[in-house]
Structures are given as structure tokens and as C-alpha cells.
Design a protein around this motif. Sequence first.
Motif, PDB file in Angstrom:
ATOM      1  N   GLU A 573       0.792  -0.970  -0.045  1.00  0.00           N
ATOM      2  CA  GLU A 573      -0.026   0.235  -0.014  1.00  0.00           C
ATOM      3  C   GLU A 573       1.179   1.135   0.147  1.00  0.00           C
ATOM      4  N   ARG A 575       1.346   4.642   1.582  1.00  0.00           N
ATOM      5  CA  ARG A 575       0.256   5.568   2.757  1.00  0.00           C
ATOM      6  C   ARG A 575       0.870   7.276   2.721  1.00  0.00           C
ATOM      7  N   ASP A 632      -0.225   7.500   7.643  1.00  0.00           N
ATOM      8  CA  ASP A 632      -0.133   6.265   7.082  1.00  0.00           C
ATOM      9  C   ASP A 632      -1.440   5.676   6.426  1.00  0.00           C
ATOM     10  N   GLN A 633      -2.129   6.508   6.564  1.00  0.00           N
ATOM     11  CA  GLN A 633      -3.545   6.267   5.746  1.00  0.00           C
ATOM     12  C   GLN A 633      -3.629   5.021   4.056  1.00  0.00           C
ATOM     13  N   PRO A 634      -4.090   4.393   3.723  1.00  0.00           N
ATOM     14  CA  PRO A 634      -3.751   4.099   2.369  1.00  0.00           C
ATOM     15  C   PRO A 634      -4.357   4.749   1.876  1.00  0.00           C
TER      16      PRO A 634
END
Length: 645
Positions: A573, A575, A632-634
Motif C-alpha cells: 500500500e 500510504r 499512514d492512511q492507505p
Amino acid sequence: MISTVLIANRGEVAARIARTCDRLGIDYVTVSVDEDRDLTYHAGAVATVRLPGASAHLDAAALVRAAVETGCDAVHPGYGFLSENADFARAVRAAGLVFVGPSSRVIETMADKASALRVMADAGVPVLPGTREATDDLDALVRAADDIGYPLIVKPAGGGGGKGMSVVRSRDGLRESLASASRTATAAFADGRLHLERYVEHARHIEVQVFGDEFGTAVHLFDRDCSLQRRHQKVIEEAPAPNIPESVRRAIFDAAVRGARALQYVGAGTFEFLLVGEEFFFIEMNTRLQVEHTVTEEITGIDLVEWQLRVASGDPLPAAQRDITAVGASVQVRVYAEDPFRSFLPCPGELTVTHWPNVRVERAFDRQLRVTGAFDPMIAKLVATGATRDEALAAARAACAQLRWTGISTNLGFVGHVLGTPVLATAEHDTAYLDRIDPAEAFADPDLLSAFAVAATVTAPDRATPWSTGAPVGDRAWLDPADHDLGRIDLSVDGRPFTIRVNGYDGAGVRVRADTANPGVVCVPGGETVTVGSLPCAVRRTGAGWLCQVAGVAREVRYAEHRSYGGTAAGPEIRSPMPGTVVRLHVESGAHVERGQLLGVVEAMKMEHELTATHPGIVTVTATEGAVVTTDQPIFLIEDRSVAR
């Protein structure tokens, strides 16, 4: 004399202006948004006007209305925001108020970098090749870039501070650089127009502080060296500028004063030059107080804010050129909430200062500050002065080490290192020097140091056992009798796994290493500080683990969690590295992407960060343009081509 002034700004510059107002007996009104409500300068204000939204400092009508409704007779714009906005100055004066700064005509002329170059060239001040008209027309800028040649530098026409500036070395990527700069300039200065200029390699950034009054007098207050920049944003400034032949220095002073007289300049201003050998070129003028005005105050003994207020009140300059002298040297360090080991990304969060150094500190809080992504990441300035440049540099470096805080990461460890380099000691630096320093080479890995410190903390010897009773019983699994070392402990530092081996004990110290090939290091726990080799690391227990602080940055350490996952991995991912706003998406779900391809842009603290593909594959986009995202949010998911259908 002005009786009541609206401080149309925030943070440390608002506190700086308020301090001079207090000394002169001038009442002041402050403005506040939600993020500002606990800052110290509000306490001394006769009134504080609440403004809606984090962008309220760019709302000229709201600021003028606040000044009128609270009975102010003047507005001080500080720096940044609307300080170089001619329409704001015009609106202040149209309301019958005094604008603490030059005329709208001069602001308009000099805030537009292209017109500033025309005027200075006409005044006989040396200038670089560049556009003579600012525009937000990207096609016109691309054509102009071909005429100017490469490398070139992109500059927002309506503001400074390094925001939106970038160096472009070829036509490839020019259009995207222009678009990014225009977006940043619009957000920071409400003006998306750009100016292009030939970029000079290996130059020094020298600036001259000038002052003018309504009676036609113009003087200089000596020079400053502001070459130590990252991404065109100043980090360390000093006065006077070192290693300049006196004949060249006098020529730079003369050029600045000549430019000020050509403008019939009134108030505080700064002429900025690039110095290459003994040649110098005008690059821009800031028609406001500078962030680094402090070092000029230190060597001249002059309160520049007081001079601003007196000149704005119609008084002549308080001193003639022959009476302005400079003594000693002064160095300013800008303290930024950023992580040098993670590409200098902004680090919003909670900051608690436990000890301030014994130097001049420009700040707007006493102990605690909530740093948000809505504003510039600068949180304070340390100003160290000495009889000589060597003394000032040493005092500045000591101040970086003496400032103690918990919470977020800062640049202080990095800056402290820079202040001790031979290049800086001999003044052989240029504007690209900081960009050439890799923090990973200047320091040991702070993630690894944090893991060492925590491993030493939980395994420190006591009288009863060869390992610590500080580790809970359930954590004793790290001891492995079959291992050649005494044992091992698995830790996670901000999600990065480490296996630390405990090699033995040396008095009060613990010998640890990261792997069998690593010779290891002795760590000596001492209260909340663990000395890792010779480097101190602050270690504080939290509910879920430990918060470590080393080399100026903060790291969260926990016991590692081992998980197994079934099925086929979808791929990594991508992020968000920080809390911010998705300002641009360059791909759509289902598109094929290549390694290194630009996927999108996240903006925080007036800075843009590009997100790129880590490997080829098919991308899925999980956020939209304008979406507010957390650390860290995808935002993207890339499926490896080998498993793509």
C-alpha cells in the motif's frame, strides 16, 4: 505615535510585535483561530478577535473589519500571509488606518518578482535573466523557460519564505513543477502567479536590511548570510555575512540603498542577492520584516519593530547611517517540526518543552504547543550571539543540545550537526549545502538507536538476576538459552521490525547488537535517559510501549507483533506519510503504473509531498482529491503484475 495596533498575524512573529508594543506602551489587538487560542501573546492584548477557519489570516476584509471594530488606528502585518499583499495594504489605508509597511504601489511593484527585476535593472542594480511579467498561464511559462534556459528556478510572484519554489533542470517535469508551485502559492499567498529566473549553482544568499522614511532618507543596517536553506526555505541565518571582501560588501550595501531610494521606500525592507565569487545579483526584495531580523537586532542593538512603528507614525528614522554600527556576530536557528531522517516530512502533534536554552528564544508558547498541519512547521527560533562568529556558532550549537522537549520530531539534531561542520566553520557553504547533507550518513539510524535504548532499558541488570525485573513476566520469552548471546528481544519502531540481541553486561551497561555480524554497542540506562554509545536517548514508558527521542527525532517503540497472513498478497500500500490533504491524483483505479511513477500529491503545512509507485502493477485509488487523510492512511494499492488478471 500609533496608539492601538492590530497584529494581523500569528505565532512567534505576533509575540515579537506584541513585546515591542508592551515596551512602548502601545495597545494591541490580536486575531485568533482555533489553533491559536492558547498562544501566549493573547494574554496582553486589549482584545482578541476570533476568526473562522485556519485560512482566516488570508481574509483581508475580516482583518480590516477586526481592526476597525476594536478601535485600532494601525495594522501590523508581520511576515507571511498578507504582509506583501498590496490589496490588503490598500484596504487598510482605505479604512482610515495606518499600514505598518511601505506604500501599496511599492508592495505591488516588488512583490511581483518580474516587475521588481525591471525596476532594479533600471536603478543600476545587477539582475539575473528571467521573466519580466508574472503569470499563472502555464503555456506562457513553458515558452519563457525555453528562452531563459536551464537550470531555472520557479518562484511564486506574490510571496516568499521558499514556499512554492523549485529548481527545474530540463523541460521534463516542468509543467508539473509549475502547476505544483502555483497551487502552493495560491494556498500560501492567495496568488498563483509565477516568475521564472535563471538558477545559479554554488551561490551564497546574501541580504541587506534597509529602512526608509517619509522624508526621503534610506539607510542599511548591514548584511545577513541566509545561504543555509533546505528546499529554498531558510534554516540557519547569521549576521554579519562572513568571508566577503570589504569592497564587495560596500558595493552590495550601495546597491541596496540605491534600490531603496529608487523606490522612495518607507519602512523595513530586505534586498536579497546571490553572491558568486565577487559578483552579486539582485533576486528579490521583501517589503516587510524578515523572519531573520533578529540577528540584525543583535549586532546593531536596534529594535526593528520599534523603528517600523515610529516610521509608520510619520517620524523620521531614529538614526542616521553614520550612527548605525555593528558589533559581534549572531546566529539564528529555525526550529522546525519535521523529521530529517524521513525526508524532512512535517511532524504535526503535541510538543512539550521541558527546558529552554539560555539564549534569545522567539516563541509564542511557554511549555506546550499543538503543532497542526494548517500552518508553517516552524515552531520557534533560537538566536545566539557572541563577540565573534566562532562564539556565536558554538553558542547556537549548544542551544540546540540544551533545548529539551518531548513529543514530536524536530530538526534540532540535524541543525546541531551542521553547526559543527568544518564547511560552516570556514564559511565555505552555499545555498545547496544543506541539500547535500544526508542525515542518515551524519548520524546512526535513529530507529536502531531507539531499539537499542529500549532493549537496554528492559534488560538492564539488577542485584537479583542477570536481566531486568522491569520487563513483565509475559515478555521473558526473549531469553533464549540456546543462543550464543544472553538472549534476544523483538521490537517494532514505528512499525519497523528489529531483533535486538543482548550480548552481555558491562558494569551498569548492557551490550546489545542488531545481528550476529554487528559488533554492537554498550547502552547505559540512567533514569529516563539511556546513553547509546556516546549519544543520549530519552526513553519514556507509555501505555503501549516507549516513546524515544534521539538525534532530535521521536520514535514509538513496542514489542513486535508477529502475524501470519493467508492468501495472495495484493502488493504494498502507498500510504500518506503525514496528516494532510490529497491535492492531486495523477492516476485512476485500474491503471497500469511503473516503478517511480507519480501517483498523487499530499499537502500539509504549506508543503507538498509526492507519492510514487514502489513497483509496477495495477493501481487501486482509495482516496479522492480534496480528501483529508491521516498519517499512514492507505491512498493507493498496487497489485503486482505477476498476479494481476
